[in-house]
Design an enzyme around this catalytic site. Structure first.
Site, PDB file in Angstrom:
ATOM      1  N   VAL A  93      17.064  18.443 -14.898  1.00 26.57           N
ATOM      2  CA  VAL A  93      16.225  19.292 -14.311  1.00 26.57           C
ATOM      3  C   VAL A  93      16.061  19.171 -12.934  1.00 26.57           C
ATOM      4  CG1 VAL A  93      14.120  18.562 -15.418  1.00 26.57           C
ATOM      5  CG2 VAL A  93      14.319  20.858 -14.459  1.00 26.57           C
ATOM      6  N   GLY A  94      16.371  17.905 -12.461  1.00 21.36           N
ATOM      7  CA  GLY A  94      16.223  17.319 -11.166  1.00 21.36           C
ATOM      8  C   GLY A  94      15.226  16.079 -11.192  1.00 21.36           C
ATOM      9  N   PHE A  95      15.665  15.335 -10.002  1.00 21.65           N
ATOM     10  CA  PHE A  95      14.708  13.926  -9.942  1.00 21.65           C
ATOM     11  C   PHE A  95      13.507  14.413  -9.456  1.00 21.65           C
ATOM     12  CE2 PHE A  95      17.334  14.041  -5.814  1.00 21.65           C
ATOM     13  CZ  PHE A  95      16.124  14.122  -4.953  1.00 21.65           C
ATOM     14  N   GLY A  96      12.581  13.284 -10.018  1.00 25.24           N
ATOM     15  CA  GLY A  96      11.121  13.275  -9.598  1.00 25.24           C
ATOM     16  C   GLY A  96      10.716  11.804  -9.039  1.00 25.24           C
TER      17      GLY A  96
ATOM     18  N   ALA B 108      12.174   0.120 -10.856  1.00 23.56           N
ATOM     19  CA  ALA B 108      12.035   1.505 -11.380  1.00 23.56           C
ATOM     20  C   ALA B 108      11.133   1.602 -12.280  1.00 23.56           C
ATOM     21  CB  ALA B 108      13.343   2.185 -11.722  1.00 23.56           C
TER      22      ALA B 108
ATOM     23  N   ALA C 116      22.870  14.324 -15.483  1.00 17.99           N
ATOM     24  CA  ALA C 116      22.485  16.005 -15.074  1.00 17.99           C
ATOM     25  C   ALA C 116      20.956  15.853 -15.630  1.00 17.99           C
ATOM     26  CB  ALA C 116      23.409  16.807 -15.216  1.00 17.99           C
TER      27      ALA C 116
ATOM     28  N   CYS D 132       9.311   8.040  -4.849  1.00 21.20           N
ATOM     29  CA  CYS D 132      10.160   7.465  -4.112  1.00 21.20           C
ATOM     30  C   CYS D 132      11.417   8.215  -3.447  1.00 21.20           C
ATOM     31  CB  CYS D 132      10.542   6.083  -4.720  1.00 21.20           C
ATOM     32  SG  CYS D 132       9.416   5.024  -4.712  1.00 21.20           S
TER      33      CYS D 132
ATOM     34  N   THR E 109       4.393  10.804   2.200  1.00 24.26           N
ATOM     35  CA  THR E 109       4.912  11.789   3.347  1.00 24.26           C
ATOM     36  C   THR E 109       3.609  12.367   4.106  1.00 24.26           C
ATOM     37  OG1 THR E 109       6.787  12.216   1.952  1.00 24.26           O
ATOM     38  CG2 THR E 109       6.333  13.688   3.813  1.00 24.26           C
TER      39      THR E 109
ATOM     40  N   VAL F 166       0.905  -1.285  -0.025  1.00 23.77           N
ATOM     41  CA  VAL F 166      -0.033   0.176   0.097  1.00 23.77           C
ATOM     42  C   VAL F 166       0.928   1.210  -0.078  1.00 23.77           C
ATOM     43  CG1 VAL F 166      -1.797  -1.295   1.392  1.00 23.77           C
ATOM     44  CG2 VAL F 166      -0.238   0.153   2.740  1.00 23.77           C
TER      45      VAL F 166
HETATM   46  P1  NAD Z   1      -0.043   3.397  -5.306  1.00 24.67           P
HETATM   47  O1  NAD Z   1      -0.276   4.518  -4.675  1.00 24.67           O
HETATM   48  O2  NAD Z   1       0.359   3.325  -6.771  1.00 24.67           O
HETATM   49  O3  NAD Z   1      -0.713   1.990  -4.763  1.00 24.67           O
HETATM   50  C1  NAD Z   1      -1.055   1.805  -3.462  1.00 24.67           C
HETATM   51  C2  NAD Z   1      -2.499   1.046  -3.352  1.00 24.67           C
HETATM   52  O4  NAD Z   1      -2.806   0.825  -2.156  1.00 24.67           O
HETATM   53  C3  NAD Z   1      -3.651   2.161  -3.975  1.00 24.67           C
HETATM   54  O5  NAD Z   1      -4.361   1.578  -5.038  1.00 24.67           O
HETATM   55  C4  NAD Z   1      -4.570   2.047  -2.806  1.00 24.67           C
HETATM   56  O6  NAD Z   1      -5.772   2.127  -2.886  1.00 24.67           O
HETATM   57  C5  NAD Z   1      -4.065   0.519  -2.221  1.00 24.67           C
HETATM   58  N1  NAD Z   1      -4.526   0.704  -0.770  1.00 24.67           N
HETATM   59  C6  NAD Z   1      -4.339   1.446   0.350  1.00 24.67           C
HETATM   60  N2  NAD Z   1      -4.629   0.969   1.387  1.00 24.67           N
HETATM   61  C7  NAD Z   1      -5.091  -0.291   1.402  1.00 24.67           C
HETATM   62  C8  NAD Z   1      -5.763  -1.276   1.988  1.00 24.67           C
HETATM   63  N3  NAD Z   1      -5.807  -1.208   3.442  1.00 24.67           N
HETATM   64  N4  NAD Z   1      -6.012  -2.424   1.469  1.00 24.67           N
HETATM   65  C9  NAD Z   1      -6.027  -2.631   0.163  1.00 24.67           C
HETATM   66  N5  NAD Z   1      -5.567  -1.709  -0.855  1.00 24.67           N
HETATM   67  C10 NAD Z   1      -5.144  -0.536  -0.218  1.00 24.67           C
HETATM   68  O7  NAD Z   1       1.648   3.215  -4.705  1.00 24.67           O
HETATM   69  P2  NAD Z   1       2.753   2.580  -5.103  1.00 24.67           P
HETATM   70  O8  NAD Z   1       3.703   3.250  -6.031  1.00 24.67           O
HETATM   71  O9  NAD Z   1       2.531   0.999  -5.948  1.00 24.67           O
HETATM   72  O10 NAD Z   1       3.864   2.340  -3.976  1.00 24.67           O
HETATM   73  C11 NAD Z   1       3.519   1.266  -2.958  1.00 24.67           C
HETATM   74  C12 NAD Z   1       4.550   1.204  -1.864  1.00 24.67           C
HETATM   75  O11 NAD Z   1       5.725   0.542  -2.669  1.00 24.67           O
HETATM   76  C13 NAD Z   1       5.007   2.504  -1.274  1.00 24.67           C
HETATM   77  O12 NAD Z   1       5.379   2.152   0.122  1.00 24.67           O
HETATM   78  C14 NAD Z   1       6.266   2.970  -2.170  1.00 24.67           C
HETATM   79  O13 NAD Z   1       7.111   3.637  -1.294  1.00 24.67           O
HETATM   80  C15 NAD Z   1       6.826   1.433  -2.376  1.00 24.67           C
HETATM   81  N6  NAD Z   1       7.716   1.658  -3.723  1.00 24.67           N
HETATM   82  C16 NAD Z   1       7.246   2.117  -4.867  1.00 24.67           C
HETATM   83  C17 NAD Z   1       7.954   2.209  -5.985  1.00 24.67           C
HETATM   84  C18 NAD Z   1       7.560   2.810  -7.295  1.00 24.67           C
HETATM   85  O14 NAD Z   1       8.350   2.953  -8.223  1.00 24.67           O
HETATM   86  N7  NAD Z   1       6.248   3.539  -7.261  1.00 24.67           N
HETATM   87  C19 NAD Z   1       9.209   1.418  -6.103  1.00 24.67           C
HETATM   88  C20 NAD Z   1       9.568   0.757  -4.601  1.00 24.67           C
HETATM   89  C21 NAD Z   1       8.720   0.871  -3.765  1.00 24.67           C
HETATM   90  C1  UDX Z   2      13.509   4.780  -8.023  1.00 26.19           C
HETATM   91  C2  UDX Z   2      14.793   3.758  -7.590  1.00 26.19           C
HETATM   92  O1  UDX Z   2      15.472   3.724  -9.020  1.00 26.19           O
HETATM   93  C3  UDX Z   2      14.130   2.261  -7.590  1.00 26.19           C
HETATM   94  O2  UDX Z   2      15.165   1.459  -7.382  1.00 26.19           O
HETATM   95  C4  UDX Z   2      13.015   2.344  -6.628  1.00 26.19           C
HETATM   96  O3  UDX Z   2      12.603   1.051  -6.442  1.00 26.19           O
HETATM   97  C5  UDX Z   2      11.947   3.352  -6.687  1.00 26.19           C
HETATM   98  O4  UDX Z   2      12.621   4.706  -6.770  1.00 26.19           O
HETATM   99  P1  UDX Z   2      12.054   5.295 -10.001  1.00 26.19           P
HETATM  100  O5  UDX Z   2      11.590   6.608  -9.168  1.00 26.19           O
HETATM  101  O6  UDX Z   2      10.954   4.805 -10.467  1.00 26.19           O
HETATM  102  O7  UDX Z   2      13.021   4.364  -9.109  1.00 26.19           O
HETATM  103  O8  UDX Z   2      12.960   5.926 -11.221  1.00 26.19           O
HETATM  104  P2  UDX Z   2      14.437   6.361 -11.268  1.00 26.19           P
HETATM  105  O9  UDX Z   2      15.052   5.727 -12.567  1.00 26.19           O
HETATM  106  O10 UDX Z   2      15.284   5.919 -10.252  1.00 26.19           O
HETATM  107  O11 UDX Z   2      14.353   7.882 -11.637  1.00 26.19           O
HETATM  108  C6  UDX Z   2      14.097   8.699 -10.686  1.00 26.19           C
HETATM  109  C7  UDX Z   2      14.213  10.133 -11.181  1.00 26.19           C
HETATM  110  O12 UDX Z   2      15.748  10.582 -11.261  1.00 26.19           O
HETATM  111  C8  UDX Z   2      13.582  10.559 -12.472  1.00 26.19           C
HETATM  112  O13 UDX Z   2      13.151  11.804 -12.472  1.00 26.19           O
HETATM  113  C9  UDX Z   2      14.893  10.396 -13.289  1.00 26.19           C
HETATM  114  O14 UDX Z   2      14.581  11.248 -14.658  1.00 26.19           O
HETATM  115  C10 UDX Z   2      16.028  11.082 -12.557  1.00 26.19           C
HETATM  116  N1  UDX Z   2      17.309  10.605 -12.979  1.00 26.19           N
HETATM  117  C11 UDX Z   2      17.570   9.392 -12.825  1.00 26.19           C
HETATM  118  C12 UDX Z   2      18.213  11.785 -13.215  1.00 26.19           C
HETATM  119  O15 UDX Z   2      17.933  12.844 -13.186  1.00 26.19           O
HETATM  120  N2  UDX Z   2      19.626  11.205 -13.619  1.00 26.19           N
HETATM  121  C13 UDX Z   2      19.844   9.864 -13.565  1.00 26.19           C
HETATM  122  O16 UDX Z   2      21.056   9.659 -13.973  1.00 26.19           O
HETATM  123  C14 UDX Z   2      18.785   8.880 -13.109  1.00 26.19           C
END
Ligand code: NAD
Ligand code: UDX
Length: 464
Positions: free
Chosen positions: A270-273, A164, A268, A276, A93, A89
């Site tokens: 414009v910044g990471f987004g 990622a 390099a 996570c 922040t 889930v």
């Molecule tokens: P997300 O918001 O896409 O998905 C989370 C889902 O959980 C939502 O659809 C929400 O409705 C559901 N949910 C919330 N409470 C629930 C409950 N009690 N029972 C059932 N469903 C419920 O989030 P995400 O991007 O998949 O991230 C999930 C977690 O994984 C976060 O902790 C995040 O930090 C971590 N994570 C994310 C990434 C990524 O690339 N997005 C990578 C690694 C780890």
């Molecule tokens: C990141 C981690 O890579 C992954 O291991 C973790 O599970 C979730 O968070 P993600 O955020 O999906 O994955 O993408 P990532 O490829 O890491 O890029 C993050 C941001 O950094 C993006 O905005 C990307 O454009 C930026 N980036 C990445 C840079 O600006 N420069 C780089 O060299 C690499």
């Protein structure tokens, strides 16, 4: 039907969906059910247009859906039937209360944990897949044990996800490592092995590493902090490059050839987004402060501050080059996703940049090949960003990059989509106001060629 263990995943998001789809794809013996409280999201997973875009995801979902892969809004049934339960889930922040702006909001993790305790009638292995602060497993254990009935037992594992976005399927198919943390007890190790056996369906055993719960939880925050720190480091160098005539791509290349440094994550930008990096670093900052380690907190906080500075620096560059005013000028924004090959916009630097442009009353024309119009509207009308009035007056969404750049004063490349390298820039140039500016926030365009056409080109980390 499948004869192996039954898996349920709570949370059908960017992590739960792809991760469990790959498990189902690689382990036909395992029955996988992904549940979510959001019934619309589940309906989309069961439809022809999946709720998230990820290269390769459609194919594997369609191959296994209805066979050993199920998407359901019936959370309780999913819990009842499962042997292993992933908690995947969201952990955003916190917005208010103690630790607001830094700490992870664990309300969803706790609600999911309480639900498992309430509903389960047999023993379960509960797996933290969400990214959580160190020692969350201990809270989960306390909740499960205090709320479960009779002789059922819960074992808790930490199994952080390293995928990622944009490359999720290949990351899941060929992970650098799979990390499983458990209590170092006989039962803990037994649970660890049960999960390792699932991954061993396609991951070589030597890549499945095991350790204690707290190390495993902290490793996830640490890995993201280290990756983001590299980007902020190279972005800090980009500012020096712009001031000195050095070229940040050349500097990163030279440094990356040192095998101790390595070439990845030194681009390099414009910044990471993304959802996570910022969240997880702030989480680490909060953890450090709670542990009375202010110097450590300040060290990691600076990674995020530098990222904010980089975004601001880039929007100031745009304004400065456009003769110090962009009021009522037209600016095309190429890309709105936080990186290429995803439709995800969470913490996308494009949001911050467009916010700055709108505050200067510029007209912004946005084109992104994958982000939905409704998502852009939601992002730009978020209370921290702007009003619906501003959005309606200053923002136009386009479905074609040539339309988006017609009669604009500048193009700002925000996302590194491949197609931006392949556009007919002669045609783009012809239809723009002159002088025609391009600001490359991703260092993906051939600046020399563009200057040959007549563009004024500005690139991060390189002098004009
Ligand atoms: P997300 O918001 O896409 O998905 C989370 C889902 O959980 C939502 O659809 C929400 O409705 C559901 N949910 C919330 N409470 C629930 C409950 N009690 N029972 C059932 N469903 C419920 O989030 P995400 O991007 O998949 O991230 C999930 C977690 O994984 C976060 O902790 C995040 O930090 C971590 N994570 C994310 C990434 C990524 O690339 N997005 C990578 C690694 C780890
Ligand atoms: C990141 C981690 O890579 C992954 O291991 C973790 O599970 C979730 O968070 P993600 O955020 O999906 O994955 O993408 P990532 O490829 O890491 O890029 C993050 C941001 O950094 C993006 O905005 C990307 O454009 C930026 N980036 C990445 C840079 O600006 N420069 C780089 O060299 C690499």
């Amino acid at each position: 039907g499948p004869s192996g263990p039954k898996i349920c995943c709570l949370g059908a998001g960017y992590v739960g969906g792809p991760t469990c789809a790959v498990i189902a794809f690689k382990c036909p013996d395992v029955q996988v059910t992904i549940v979510d409280l959001n019934a619309d999201r589940i309906a989309a997973w069961n439809s022809d247009s999946l709720p998230i875009f990820e290269p390769g995801l459609d194919e594997i979902v369609k191959a296994r859906r209805g066979k050993n892969l199920f998407f359901s809004a019936d959370v309780d049934k999913g819990i009842l039937e499962a042997d292993l339960i992933f908690v995947s889930v969201n952990t955003p922040t916190k917005k208010t209360g103690v630790g607001a702006g830094f700490a992870a909001d664990l309300a969803y993790v706790e609600a999911a944990t309480r639900r498992i305790a309430r509903v389960a009638t047999s023993s379960k292995i509960v797996i933290e897949k969400s990214t959580v602060p160190c020692r969350t497993a201990e809270s989960m254990r306390a909740i499960l044990e205090a709320n479960s009935s009779g002789d059922i037992r819960f074992d808790i594992l930490s199994n952080p996800e390293f995928l990622a976005e944009g490359t999720a399927i290949s990351d899941l198919m060929h992970p650098d490592r799979v990390l499983i943390g458990s209590l170092q007890t006989a039962e803990g190790r037994k649970a660890q092995l049960a999960l390792a056996d699932v991954y061993a369906g396609w991951v070589p055993r030597e890549k499945i590493i095991t350790m204690g719960l707290w190390s495993s939880e902290l490793s996830k925050l640490a890995a993201n902090a280290l990756l983001a720190q590299r980007i902020s480091s190279v972005n800090a160098l980009s500012a020096i490059c712009e001031a000195t005539g050095a070229d940040v791509d050349e500097v990163a290349y030279a440094c990356g050839l040192d095998s101790r440094i390595g070439p990845k994550f030194l681009k390099a930008s414009v910044g990471f987004g993304g959802s996570c990096f910022q969240k997880d670093i702030l989480n680490l900052v909060y953890l450090s402060e709670s542990l009375h380690l202010p110097e450590v907190a300040e060290y990691w906080r600076q990674v995020v501050s530098l990222n904010e500075y980089q975004k601001l620096r880039f929007s100031e560059l745009v304004i400065r080059r456009l003769f110090n005013t962009i009021t009522h000028k037209h600016i095309a924004v190429f890309g709105f996703a936080f990186k290429k090959n995803t439709g995800d916009t969470r913490e996308s630097p494009a949001i911050t940049l467009v916010k700055h442009f709108i505050q200067e009353q510029a007209f912004v024309h946005i084109y992104d090949p994958k982000v939905e119009q409704s998502q852009i509207e939601a992002d730009l009308t978020h209370p921290d960003v702007g009003t619906l009035h501003q959005y309606k007056n200053y923002v136009t969404i386009h479905t074609c990059p040539y339309d988006a750049s017609k009669a604009v004063d500048a193009i700002v490349v925000m996302t590194e989509w491949d197609e931006f390298q392949q556009l007919d820039y002669q045609r783009v140039y012809k239809n723009m106001n002159k002088p025609a500016f391009i600001f490359d926030g991703r260092l993906i365009l051939d600046a020399k060629k563009l200057r040959g056409i007549g563009f004024q080109v500005e690139v991060i980390g390189r002098q004009a």
